[in-house]
Design a protein around this motif. Structure first.
Motif, PDB file in Angstrom:
ATOM      1  N   GLN A 178       0.816  -1.202   0.000  1.00  0.00           N
ATOM      2  CA  GLN A 178       0.000   0.000   0.000  1.00  0.00           C
ATOM      3  C   GLN A 178       0.861   1.268   0.000  1.00  0.00           C
ATOM      4  OE1 GLN A 178      -3.531  -0.003   0.027  1.00  0.00           O
ATOM      5  NE2 GLN A 178      -3.291  -2.176  -0.334  1.00  0.00           N
ATOM      6  N   SER A 179       2.137   1.133  -0.326  1.00  0.00           N
ATOM      7  CA  SER A 179       3.011   2.303  -0.257  1.00  0.00           C
ATOM      8  C   SER A 179       4.040   2.304  -1.378  1.00  0.00           C
ATOM      9  CB  SER A 179       3.717   2.368   1.097  1.00  0.00           C
ATOM     10  OG  SER A 179       4.574   1.268   1.280  1.00  0.00           O
ATOM     11  N   ILE A 180       4.515   3.491  -1.680  1.00  0.00           N
ATOM     12  CA  ILE A 180       5.550   3.705  -2.683  1.00  0.00           C
ATOM     13  C   ILE A 180       6.607   4.613  -2.060  1.00  0.00           C
ATOM     14  CG2 ILE A 180       6.103   4.677  -4.950  1.00  0.00           C
ATOM     15  CD1 ILE A 180       3.180   4.198  -5.737  1.00  0.00           C
ATOM     16  N   ASN A 181       7.870   4.240  -2.183  1.00  0.00           N
ATOM     17  CA  ASN A 181       8.960   5.069  -1.680  1.00  0.00           C
ATOM     18  C   ASN A 181       9.532   5.916  -2.811  1.00  0.00           C
ATOM     19  OD1 ASN A 181       8.656   3.922   0.815  1.00  0.00           O
ATOM     20  ND2 ASN A 181      10.453   2.601   0.667  1.00  0.00           N
ATOM     21  N   ILE A 206      -0.356  14.501  -5.657  1.00  0.00           N
ATOM     22  CA  ILE A 206      -0.528  13.057  -5.529  1.00  0.00           C
ATOM     23  C   ILE A 206      -1.944  12.708  -5.111  1.00  0.00           C
ATOM     24  CG2 ILE A 206       0.171  11.032  -4.190  1.00  0.00           C
ATOM     25  CD1 ILE A 206       2.981  12.290  -4.078  1.00  0.00           C
ATOM     26  N   SER A 207      -2.452  13.417  -4.100  1.00  0.00           N
ATOM     27  CA  SER A 207      -3.794  13.135  -3.592  1.00  0.00           C
ATOM     28  C   SER A 207      -4.856  13.342  -4.662  1.00  0.00           C
ATOM     29  CB  SER A 207      -4.091  14.011  -2.375  1.00  0.00           C
ATOM     30  OG  SER A 207      -5.367  13.733  -1.847  1.00  0.00           O
ATOM     31  N   ALA A 208      -4.772  14.464  -5.372  1.00  0.00           N
ATOM     32  CA  ALA A 208      -5.764  14.767  -6.409  1.00  0.00           C
ATOM     33  C   ALA A 208      -5.660  13.786  -7.568  1.00  0.00           C
ATOM     34  CB  ALA A 208      -5.571  16.195  -6.911  1.00  0.00           C
ATOM     35  N   ASP A 216     -12.282   8.452  -6.810  1.00  0.00           N
ATOM     36  CA  ASP A 216     -12.391   8.754  -5.368  1.00  0.00           C
ATOM     37  C   ASP A 216     -12.401   7.507  -4.484  1.00  0.00           C
ATOM     38  OD1 ASP A 216     -12.469  11.597  -5.564  1.00  0.00           O
ATOM     39  OD2 ASP A 216     -14.539  11.456  -6.259  1.00  0.00           O
ATOM     40  N   LYS A 217     -11.904   6.376  -4.999  1.00  0.00           N
ATOM     41  CA  LYS A 217     -11.859   5.149  -4.203  1.00  0.00           C
ATOM     42  C   LYS A 217     -10.531   4.991  -3.465  1.00  0.00           C
ATOM     43  CE  LYS A 217     -15.010   2.718  -7.328  1.00  0.00           C
ATOM     44  NZ  LYS A 217     -15.143   1.609  -8.311  1.00  0.00           N
ATOM     45  N   VAL A 218      -9.506   5.717  -3.908  1.00  0.00           N
ATOM     46  CA  VAL A 218      -8.187   5.622  -3.291  1.00  0.00           C
ATOM     47  C   VAL A 218      -7.691   7.016  -2.968  1.00  0.00           C
ATOM     48  CG1 VAL A 218      -5.790   4.872  -3.575  1.00  0.00           C
ATOM     49  CG2 VAL A 218      -7.639   3.506  -4.547  1.00  0.00           C
ATOM     50  N   ASP A 219      -7.199   7.196  -1.752  1.00  0.00           N
ATOM     51  CA  ASP A 219      -6.606   8.462  -1.343  1.00  0.00           C
ATOM     52  C   ASP A 219      -5.143   8.207  -0.997  1.00  0.00           C
ATOM     53  OD1 ASP A 219      -6.330  11.100  -0.812  1.00  0.00           O
ATOM     54  OD2 ASP A 219      -7.401  11.082   1.103  1.00  0.00           O
ATOM     55  N   ALA A 220      -4.385   9.274  -0.873  1.00  0.00           N
ATOM     56  CA  ALA A 220      -2.963   9.113  -0.600  1.00  0.00           C
ATOM     57  C   ALA A 220      -2.481  10.195   0.343  1.00  0.00           C
ATOM     58  CB  ALA A 220      -2.165   9.178  -1.903  1.00  0.00           C
ATOM     59  N   ASP A 221      -1.460   9.860   1.104  1.00  0.00           N
ATOM     60  CA  ASP A 221      -0.791  10.825   1.963  1.00  0.00           C
ATOM     61  C   ASP A 221       0.696  10.759   1.651  1.00  0.00           C
ATOM     62  OD1 ASP A 221      -0.547  12.796   3.866  1.00  0.00           O
ATOM     63  OD2 ASP A 221      -0.249  11.374   5.506  1.00  0.00           O
ATOM     64  N   LEU A 222       1.370  11.876   1.824  1.00  0.00           N
ATOM     65  CA  LEU A 222       2.797  11.942   1.532  1.00  0.00           C
ATOM     66  C   LEU A 222       3.551  12.315   2.796  1.00  0.00           C
ATOM     67  CD1 LEU A 222       5.239  12.032  -0.452  1.00  0.00           C
ATOM     68  CD2 LEU A 222       4.723  14.473  -0.757  1.00  0.00           C
ATOM     69  N   PRO A 230      13.759   8.113   2.243  1.00  0.00           N
ATOM     70  CA  PRO A 230      12.822   8.294   1.128  1.00  0.00           C
ATOM     71  C   PRO A 230      11.501   8.882   1.598  1.00  0.00           C
ATOM     72  CG  PRO A 230      13.832   6.112   1.053  1.00  0.00           C
ATOM     73  CD  PRO A 230      14.197   6.709   2.372  1.00  0.00           C
ATOM     74  N   CYS A 231      10.885   9.694   0.755  1.00  0.00           N
ATOM     75  CA  CYS A 231       9.518  10.127   1.017  1.00  0.00           C
ATOM     76  C   CYS A 231       8.605   8.933   0.750  1.00  0.00           C
ATOM     77  CB  CYS A 231       9.144  11.298   0.110  1.00  0.00           C
ATOM     78  SG  CYS A 231      10.112  12.796   0.443  1.00  0.00           S
ATOM     79  N   VAL A 232       7.508   8.860   1.491  1.00  0.00           N
ATOM     80  CA  VAL A 232       6.636   7.688   1.390  1.00  0.00           C
ATOM     81  C   VAL A 232       5.223   8.115   1.020  1.00  0.00           C
ATOM     82  CG1 VAL A 232       5.656   5.692   2.579  1.00  0.00           C
ATOM     83  CG2 VAL A 232       7.993   6.442   3.116  1.00  0.00           C
ATOM     84  N   ILE A 233       4.716   7.543  -0.062  1.00  0.00           N
ATOM     85  CA  ILE A 233       3.313   7.711  -0.437  1.00  0.00           C
ATOM     86  C   ILE A 233       2.554   6.536   0.157  1.00  0.00           C
ATOM     87  CG2 ILE A 233       1.654   7.847  -2.325  1.00  0.00           C
ATOM     88  CD1 ILE A 233       3.926   8.815  -4.125  1.00  0.00           C
ATOM     89  N   SER A 234       1.608   6.827   1.034  1.00  0.00           N
ATOM     90  CA  SER A 234       0.780   5.782   1.636  1.00  0.00           C
ATOM     91  C   SER A 234      -0.617   5.862   1.054  1.00  0.00           C
ATOM     92  CB  SER A 234       0.720   5.956   3.155  1.00  0.00           C
ATOM     93  OG  SER A 234       2.017   5.862   3.719  1.00  0.00           O
ATOM     94  N   LEU A 235      -1.112   4.735   0.551  1.00  0.00           N
ATOM     95  CA  LEU A 235      -2.427   4.691  -0.067  1.00  0.00           C
ATOM     96  C   LEU A 235      -3.458   4.196   0.925  1.00  0.00           C
ATOM     97  CD1 LEU A 235      -1.479   3.134  -3.506  1.00  0.00           C
ATOM     98  CD2 LEU A 235      -1.384   5.507  -2.785  1.00  0.00           C
ATOM     99  N   ALA A 236      -4.664   4.726   0.819  1.00  0.00           N
ATOM    100  CA  ALA A 236      -5.757   4.305   1.677  1.00  0.00           C
ATOM    101  C   ALA A 236      -7.017   4.220   0.826  1.00  0.00           C
ATOM    102  CB  ALA A 236      -5.973   5.294   2.827  1.00  0.00           C
ATOM    103  N   GLY A 237      -7.895   3.297   1.182  1.00  0.00           N
ATOM    104  CA  GLY A 237      -9.137   3.122   0.414  1.00  0.00           C
ATOM    105  C   GLY A 237      -9.293   1.683   0.022  1.00  0.00           C
TER     106      GLY A 237
END
Length: 241
Positions: A178-181, A206-208, A216-222, A230-237
């Motif tokens: 559920q994440s991307i570095n 990233i979120s948009a 609108d089924k998946v959201d993301a936080d950075l 590394p910066c981490v993109i975490s997906l939720a949904g």
């Protein structure tokens, strides 16, 4: 063949990025060959350079032309035969070069927000959101499997990593599915932490982008950790495979 970018649509950086993110390794390799060659080349020349059959070269080039990443032109034939086509790259094979120039613009936007905005972080996220919406519209990579190729449906995270890597972020798989570095920051200068407002713009982008691509089924936080980690993109949904 990947995304749905067409040559007539390639009128923006995001559209070009989308086209490059949709390339297969074979197509990307051909684009690199053309870029390194530095001048127009015929199918015969490219076939000799790559060792590929002329039909394979022709098929690969047709996709690159369709995406607007390669242009072609007729050249006169020395004999009475049909004129040949010459091909040359119309974009840099490495878009991170353009991203470095874009980072200069991003710093200027940050400077403007710092001196004029009462809520610079929120405004930076809004700017990034507009960028993400445009990028999503141009890329046409749907995360829910309603559009795109079989590869997109089966490996949505892989396609996202390709997209971010194309943008110069050195995207790799995260600690879980559920994440991307993001191991590289094109907005950083001399290895220094980028302006927090730049990170806010990136977060909004990233979120948009994910909201549009997933309906609108998946959201993301950075989580901005660069340069220490590394910066981490975490997906939720909905569960991403």
């Amino acid at each position: 063949m990947g995304g749905t970018v067409r040559q007539s649509d390639v009128d923006s950086f995001s559209a070009i990025t989308a086209g490059m993110a949709s390339l297969t390794p074979k197509q990307r390799s051909m684009l690199l060959v053309l870029s390194d060659y530095g001048e127009p080349a015929t199918i015969s020349v490219l076939s000799d350079m790559t060792g590929l059959h002329a039909n394979s070269v022709r098929e690969t080039l047709s996709v690159l032309v369709e995406y607007g990443l390669v242009r072609r032109a007729r050249v006169p034939s020395a004999s009475r035969g049909r004129p040949a086509w010459e091909y040359e790259s119309s974009v840099p094979a490495d878009l991170s070069v353009i991203m470095r120039e874009f980072s200069t613009f991003a710093r200027a936007v940050c400077a403007y927000l710092e001196t004029t905005s009462a809520t610079p972080v929120a405004d930076a996220e809004k700017i990034g959101g507009l960028w993400g919406q445009r990028l999503a519209k141009d890329s046409s990579i749907a995360l829910d499997g309603s559009e795109g190729s079989h590869e997109v449906r089966e490996h949505p995270l892989a396609r996202l990593r390709i997209l971010f890597s194309t943008l110069g972020f050195g995207a790799v798989a995260g600690a879980d599915d559920q994440s991307i570095n993001l191991t590289v920051c094109p907005f950083s200068q001399d290895g220094q932490y980028p302006n927090p407002l730049t990170c806010a713009m990136h977060k909004g982008m990233i979120s948009a982008m994910l909201a549009v691509l997933s309906s609108d089924k998946v959201d993301a936080d950075l989580a901005a950790n660069f340069p220490g980690a590394p910066c981490v993109i975490s997906l939720a949904g909905e569960q991403m495979r």
